[in-house]
Design a protein around this motif. Structure first.
Motif, PDB file in Angstrom:
ATOM      1  N   GLN A 177      44.788  28.994  39.817  1.00 46.68           N
ATOM      2  CA  GLN A 177      43.366  28.959  40.225  1.00 46.68           C
ATOM      3  C   GLN A 177      42.795  30.375  40.327  1.00 46.68           C
ATOM      4  O   GLN A 177      41.660  30.625  39.920  1.00 46.68           O
ATOM      5  CB  GLN A 177      43.231  28.250  41.582  1.00 46.68           C
ATOM      6  CG  GLN A 177      43.410  26.748  41.489  1.00 46.68           C
ATOM      7  CD  GLN A 177      43.415  26.093  42.862  1.00 46.68           C
ATOM      8  OE1 GLN A 177      43.746  26.731  43.868  1.00 46.68           O
ATOM      9  NE2 GLN A 177      43.065  24.818  42.926  1.00 46.68           N
ATOM     10  N   LEU A 178      43.588  31.283  40.885  1.00 46.47           N
ATOM     11  CA  LEU A 178      43.155  32.684  40.974  1.00 46.47           C
ATOM     12  C   LEU A 178      42.940  33.261  39.576  1.00 46.47           C
ATOM     13  O   LEU A 178      41.961  33.973  39.322  1.00 46.47           O
ATOM     14  CB  LEU A 178      44.192  33.526  41.729  1.00 46.47           C
ATOM     15  CG  LEU A 178      44.406  33.200  43.213  1.00 46.47           C
ATOM     16  CD1 LEU A 178      45.575  34.004  43.767  1.00 46.47           C
ATOM     17  CD2 LEU A 178      43.151  33.488  44.031  1.00 46.47           C
ATOM     18  N   LYS A 179      43.843  32.920  38.669  1.00 47.33           N
ATOM     19  CA  LYS A 179      43.738  33.385  37.285  1.00 47.33           C
ATOM     20  C   LYS A 179      42.440  32.866  36.649  1.00 47.33           C
ATOM     21  O   LYS A 179      41.731  33.604  35.960  1.00 47.33           O
ATOM     22  CB  LYS A 179      44.965  32.894  36.507  1.00 47.33           C
ATOM     23  CG  LYS A 179      44.973  33.233  35.029  1.00 47.33           C
ATOM     24  CD  LYS A 179      46.253  32.709  34.378  1.00 47.33           C
ATOM     25  CE  LYS A 179      46.134  32.673  32.872  1.00 47.33           C
ATOM     26  NZ  LYS A 179      47.377  32.142  32.247  1.00 47.33           N
ATOM     27  N   THR A 180      42.124  31.609  36.920  1.00 46.58           N
ATOM     28  CA  THR A 180      40.871  31.019  36.401  1.00 46.58           C
ATOM     29  C   THR A 180      39.664  31.785  36.938  1.00 46.58           C
ATOM     30  O   THR A 180      38.707  32.051  36.195  1.00 46.58           O
ATOM     31  CB  THR A 180      40.778  29.526  36.812  1.00 46.58           C
ATOM     32  OG1 THR A 180      41.946  28.872  36.336  1.00 46.58           O
ATOM     33  CG2 THR A 180      39.543  28.860  36.218  1.00 46.58           C
ATOM     34  N   ASN A 181      39.717  32.160  38.228  1.00 47.75           N
ATOM     35  CA  ASN A 181      38.615  32.942  38.818  1.00 47.75           C
ATOM     36  C   ASN A 181      38.443  34.277  38.114  1.00 47.75           C
ATOM     37  O   ASN A 181      37.328  34.746  37.896  1.00 47.75           O
ATOM     38  CB  ASN A 181      38.878  33.202  40.311  1.00 47.75           C
ATOM     39  CG  ASN A 181      38.644  31.978  41.160  1.00 47.75           C
ATOM     40  OD1 ASN A 181      38.032  31.027  40.702  1.00 47.75           O
ATOM     41  ND2 ASN A 181      39.148  31.989  42.372  1.00 47.75           N
ATOM     42  N   VAL A 182      39.572  34.911  37.764  1.00 52.06           N
ATOM     43  CA  VAL A 182      39.518  36.197  37.052  1.00 52.06           C
ATOM     44  C   VAL A 182      38.860  36.004  35.693  1.00 52.06           C
ATOM     45  O   VAL A 182      38.006  36.799  35.277  1.00 52.06           O
ATOM     46  CB  VAL A 182      40.944  36.793  36.870  1.00 52.06           C
ATOM     47  CG1 VAL A 182      40.891  38.052  36.011  1.00 52.06           C
ATOM     48  CG2 VAL A 182      41.572  37.109  38.221  1.00 52.06           C
ATOM     49  N   ILE A 183      39.250  34.936  35.008  1.00 50.09           N
ATOM     50  CA  ILE A 183      38.739  34.704  33.651  1.00 50.09           C
ATOM     51  C   ILE A 183      37.245  34.370  33.673  1.00 50.09           C
ATOM     52  O   ILE A 183      36.499  34.782  32.795  1.00 50.09           O
ATOM     53  CB  ILE A 183      39.591  33.612  32.958  1.00 50.09           C
ATOM     54  CG1 ILE A 183      40.923  34.246  32.535  1.00 50.09           C
ATOM     55  CG2 ILE A 183      38.886  33.014  31.756  1.00 50.09           C
ATOM     56  CD1 ILE A 183      42.043  33.304  32.313  1.00 50.09           C
ATOM     57  N   GLN A 184      36.802  33.685  34.720  1.00 50.12           N
ATOM     58  CA  GLN A 184      35.386  33.267  34.776  1.00 50.12           C
ATOM     59  C   GLN A 184      34.451  34.366  35.252  1.00 50.12           C
ATOM     60  O   GLN A 184      33.296  34.423  34.827  1.00 50.12           O
ATOM     61  CB  GLN A 184      35.241  32.047  35.690  1.00 50.12           C
ATOM     62  CG  GLN A 184      35.836  30.787  35.072  1.00 50.12           C
ATOM     63  CD  GLN A 184      35.744  29.593  36.007  1.00 50.12           C
ATOM     64  OE1 GLN A 184      35.433  29.734  37.197  1.00 50.12           O
ATOM     65  NE2 GLN A 184      36.028  28.419  35.486  1.00 50.12           N
ATOM     66  N   HIS A 185      34.926  35.227  36.147  1.00 47.94           N
ATOM     67  CA  HIS A 185      34.029  36.235  36.734  1.00 47.94           C
ATOM     68  C   HIS A 185      34.573  37.654  36.572  1.00 47.94           C
ATOM     69  O   HIS A 185      35.767  37.882  36.731  1.00 47.94           O
ATOM     70  CB  HIS A 185      33.811  35.950  38.225  1.00 47.94           C
ATOM     71  CG  HIS A 185      33.084  34.664  38.462  1.00 47.94           C
ATOM     72  ND1 HIS A 185      33.745  33.476  38.653  1.00 47.94           N
ATOM     73  CD2 HIS A 185      31.750  34.382  38.507  1.00 47.94           C
ATOM     74  CE1 HIS A 185      32.856  32.511  38.828  1.00 47.94           C
ATOM     75  NE2 HIS A 185      31.648  33.026  38.739  1.00 47.94           N
ATOM     76  N   ASP A 186      33.668  38.558  36.299  1.00 50.60           N
ATOM     77  CA  ASP A 186      34.020  39.978  36.146  1.00 50.60           C
ATOM     78  C   ASP A 186      33.521  40.712  37.396  1.00 50.60           C
ATOM     79  O   ASP A 186      32.342  40.601  37.753  1.00 50.60           O
ATOM     80  CB  ASP A 186      33.326  40.514  34.882  1.00 50.60           C
ATOM     81  CG  ASP A 186      33.630  41.986  34.655  1.00 50.60           C
ATOM     82  OD1 ASP A 186      34.677  42.443  35.135  1.00 50.60           O
ATOM     83  OD2 ASP A 186      32.824  42.672  34.003  1.00 50.60           O
ATOM     84  N   LEU A 187      34.406  41.433  38.063  1.00 46.66           N
ATOM     85  CA  LEU A 187      34.021  42.196  39.258  1.00 46.66           C
ATOM     86  C   LEU A 187      34.091  43.692  38.949  1.00 46.66           C
ATOM     87  O   LEU A 187      34.885  44.123  38.115  1.00 46.66           O
ATOM     88  CB  LEU A 187      34.965  41.904  40.432  1.00 46.66           C
ATOM     89  CG  LEU A 187      35.145  40.452  40.885  1.00 46.66           C
ATOM     90  CD1 LEU A 187      36.053  40.402  42.110  1.00 46.66           C
ATOM     91  CD2 LEU A 187      33.815  39.798  41.211  1.00 46.66           C
ATOM     92  N   LEU A 188      33.296  44.464  39.661  1.00 41.61           N
ATOM     93  CA  LEU A 188      33.357  45.919  39.498  1.00 41.61           C
ATOM     94  C   LEU A 188      34.755  46.439  39.850  1.00 41.61           C
ATOM     95  O   LEU A 188      35.259  47.350  39.203  1.00 41.61           O
ATOM     96  CB  LEU A 188      32.307  46.596  40.396  1.00 41.61           C
ATOM     97  CG  LEU A 188      32.400  48.129  40.482  1.00 41.61           C
ATOM     98  CD1 LEU A 188      32.019  48.776  39.150  1.00 41.61           C
ATOM     99  CD2 LEU A 188      31.527  48.680  41.587  1.00 41.61           C
ATOM    100  N   VAL A 189      35.403  45.823  40.847  1.00 39.70           N
ATOM    101  CA  VAL A 189      36.735  46.306  41.243  1.00 39.70           C
ATOM    102  C   VAL A 189      37.760  46.120  40.120  1.00 39.70           C
ATOM    103  O   VAL A 189      38.790  46.798  40.102  1.00 39.70           O
ATOM    104  CB  VAL A 189      37.269  45.657  42.550  1.00 39.70           C
ATOM    105  CG1 VAL A 189      36.523  46.131  43.767  1.00 39.70           C
ATOM    106  CG2 VAL A 189      37.302  44.163  42.462  1.00 39.70           C
ATOM    107  N   ASP A 190      37.477  45.210  39.166  1.00 37.29           N
ATOM    108  CA  ASP A 190      38.401  45.048  38.026  1.00 37.29           C
ATOM    109  C   ASP A 190      38.542  46.369  37.275  1.00 37.29           C
ATOM    110  O   ASP A 190      39.638  46.751  36.868  1.00 37.29           O
ATOM    111  CB  ASP A 190      37.891  43.970  37.050  1.00 37.29           C
ATOM    112  CG  ASP A 190      37.872  42.590  37.688  1.00 37.29           C
ATOM    113  OD1 ASP A 190      38.333  42.467  38.832  1.00 37.29           O
ATOM    114  OD2 ASP A 190      37.391  41.643  37.040  1.00 37.29           O
ATOM    115  N   SER A 191      37.414  47.050  37.101  1.00 34.15           N
ATOM    116  CA  SER A 191      37.444  48.339  36.383  1.00 34.15           C
ATOM    117  C   SER A 191      38.204  49.384  37.190  1.00 34.15           C
ATOM    118  O   SER A 191      38.891  50.237  36.622  1.00 34.15           O
ATOM    119  CB  SER A 191      36.017  48.825  36.104  1.00 34.15           C
ATOM    120  OG  SER A 191      35.367  47.915  35.242  1.00 34.15           O
TER     121      SER A 191
END
Length: 526
Positions: free
Chosen positions: A279-293
């Motif tokens: 489920q967490l992985k799905t959240n990553v795939i659906q939404h891009d956060l500034l903290v990802d960068s």
């Protein structure tokens, strides 16, 4: 006595309340209902019979492990009338300092947002979602342009904040012993001296067998290792968290380490845990956060350039991106002096009902954050298990290394313990380094903030982390930092600048952790 009993009953009530919401509670309830069909369960002795059934079937041990796990992170007992912020941090000036530090971090994040015209969060277009899903296991091959992104802060920025910490109620003329503290940390906290450390780390003594020591006068190393492995296998068969924690104080055999750590942290791979990770992985795939960068940037700057860890780059992205979305991490803020940052839905600034925690786990990564995960990749190759172990290590230990608190394992206490040990037991070295403008803490701080990850050879680092888990304390980091200075003392006495001192201590990859700790604690004349 009465006070102790009321403290105990309060702790029991809180742990029961916590466990009632857990998956284990639901499983125990199902087992209890199922056991009613068994012929040995009698109505007249129902309670005792079900207890006996739990004992025989192994569920009692699982419950004990869950309680033990809760006790390991449980805040120290406080007055029943104490407000929640006292559980987070009892000292007001520490809470204020942490609050103003959080504002600085948030300001840095928001200014980066504004400068780069990038939203804090956005939904990914379908095409981008598919692309990310396809390359989920090889994200390291991706080369996004991160040149404009910068870490929100680095350990040296955090050190400056700690150096400026002062207790407003404390007048430096009050105590001669503290006035003579010549280090950078100027707050009066109680830290252990060497006799107290010897008592606390008694299992590390010279007469006790250790993994990580090549020679032993009492028992030949191979005999000790064989016996230690046999006991370790028995501990794993028993599935007892408390026994595993005691056992690991003498070090863990390489082949058993992954299972022992999982047992101590009470992590077991249930299908629902794997589902949660998905489920967490799905959240990553659906939404891009500034903290990802920020996570990408950090991995590229640290682990990707490390001789030991560069091969785990993909694992690090997977674990850290999922971690940033995990709202279950928020529960640790009940006993963490920090508070999760808040953001507002666009156009609703200042309206509390539209406030959300950002990032969803409440933790903004800093420079070097990915090094908390990297060593674990040597032990766990299944992403959901690796993720659970890291999350538990973070909410038990690592959060203390980047938040301002008076806790004995908090970074402020570790810095003070390190400086006090050096000043007390190596006064000439301490004074010499101070005089040439090379305060020892400026060199050792980065080691402690990262729990030595990226500085020691991996086998040595894992032996050190064995002891962190075994003693449920980070104080060993400060002891090791002081021991490193003691080991290199002759060379350090000859340097004449901070740069030269840093050069002497630049490479720790050849050091052996256990001999250094033993010599410093048990073979130094005090």
């Amino acid at each position: 006595m009465l006070q102790e009993e009321s403290d105990l009953s309060l702790i029991i009530a809180q742990i029961v309340q916590k466990l009632k919401g857990s998956n284990l509670y639901a499983q125990l309830e199902r087992q209890a209902w199922a056991s009613l069909q068994r012929p040995e369960i009698k109505l007249e002795s129902l309670k005792e019979d079900i207890k006996e059934f739990f004992k025989i079937s192994g569920w009692e041990k699982k419950l004990q492990n869950a309680v033990y796990s809760e006790l390991s992170v449980f805040p120290l007992p406080s007055h029943p009338a104490a407000p929640p912020e006292h559980l987070k941090e009892p000292l007001v000036y520490m809470r204020k300092a942490q609050g103003s530090w959080e504002k600085r971090i948030l300001k840095s994040l928001n200014s980066m947002c504004t400068e780069l015209s990038i939203p804090l969060a956005r939904k990914r277009p379908v095409g981008e979602q598919k692309e990310l899903l396809n390359k989920w296991n090889e994200m390291g091959t991706d080369e996004p342009d991160l040149s404009l992104f910068r870490p929100v802060y680095a350990p040296k920025d955090f050190l400056e904040v700690l150096i400026n910490l002062r207790n407003p109620n404390y007048e430096s003329g009050d105590s001669l012993s503290f006035r003579t503290h010549l280090g950078l940390i100027q707050v009066p906290l109680k830290v252990k001296d060497i006799p107290e450390l010897k008592e606390f780390f008694v299992e590390l003594g010279l007469t006790t067998g250790q993994l990580g020591i090549d020679d032993s006068t009492q028992v030949p190393p191979e005999l000790f290792e064989n016996e230690h492995v046999r006991i370790g296998q028995k501990v794993l068969t028993e599935q007892d968290s408390a026994a595993a924690q005691q056992y690991i104080r003498q070090g863990s055999p390489t082949a058993l380490r992954a299972e022992l750590w999982a047992l101590i942290l009470n992590i077991s791979s249930h299908p629902e845990d794997i589902l949660y990770y998905e489920q967490l992985k799905t959240n990553v795939i659906q939404h891009d956060l500034l903290v990802d960068s920020l996570i990408y940037k950090d991995v590229k700057l640290t682990a990707s350039n490390d001789d030991y860890y560069f091969v785990f780059e993909d694992y690090l992205y997977q674990v850290l991106l999922c971690f940033s979305r995990d709202t279950s991490v928020l529960s640790h803020f009940a006993y963490n002096s920090a508070s999760p940052p808040k953001s507002y839905i666009r156009g609703k600034l200042g309206l509390e009902e539209y406030a959300v925690f950002y990032p969803p786990n409440g933790v903004i990564p800093f420079h070097g954050f990915s090094m908390y995960v990297a060593p674990l990749c040597f032990l766990y190759h299944e992403p959901s298990k690796l993720y659970q172990i890291f999350r538990e290590m973070y909410v038990r230990f690592f959060f203390r290394l980047h938040s301002i608190s008076s806790h004995p394992s908090g970074i402020v206490s570790l810095c003070l313990l390190f400086e006090t040990l050096l000043q007390t037991y190596l006064p000439q070295l301490f004074y010499h380094l101070r005089e040439i403008g090379a305060q020892p803490l400026r060199i050792s701080f980065k080691w402690m903030v990262r729990a030595f990850s990226g500085y020691l050879a991996t086998d040595q680092l894992l032996l050190l982390w064995d002891r962190i888990l075994g003693y449920n304390s980070l104080e060993i980091l400060a002891v090791l930092a002081a021991a490193v200075f003691a080991f290199r003392a002759v060379n350090l006495m000859e340097v004449t600048s901070l740069a030269a001192a840093e050069a002497v201590l630049a490479d720790l990859s050849t050091l052996k952790v256990m001999p250094l700790l033993q010599i410093f604690l048990f073979a130094t004349v005090t």
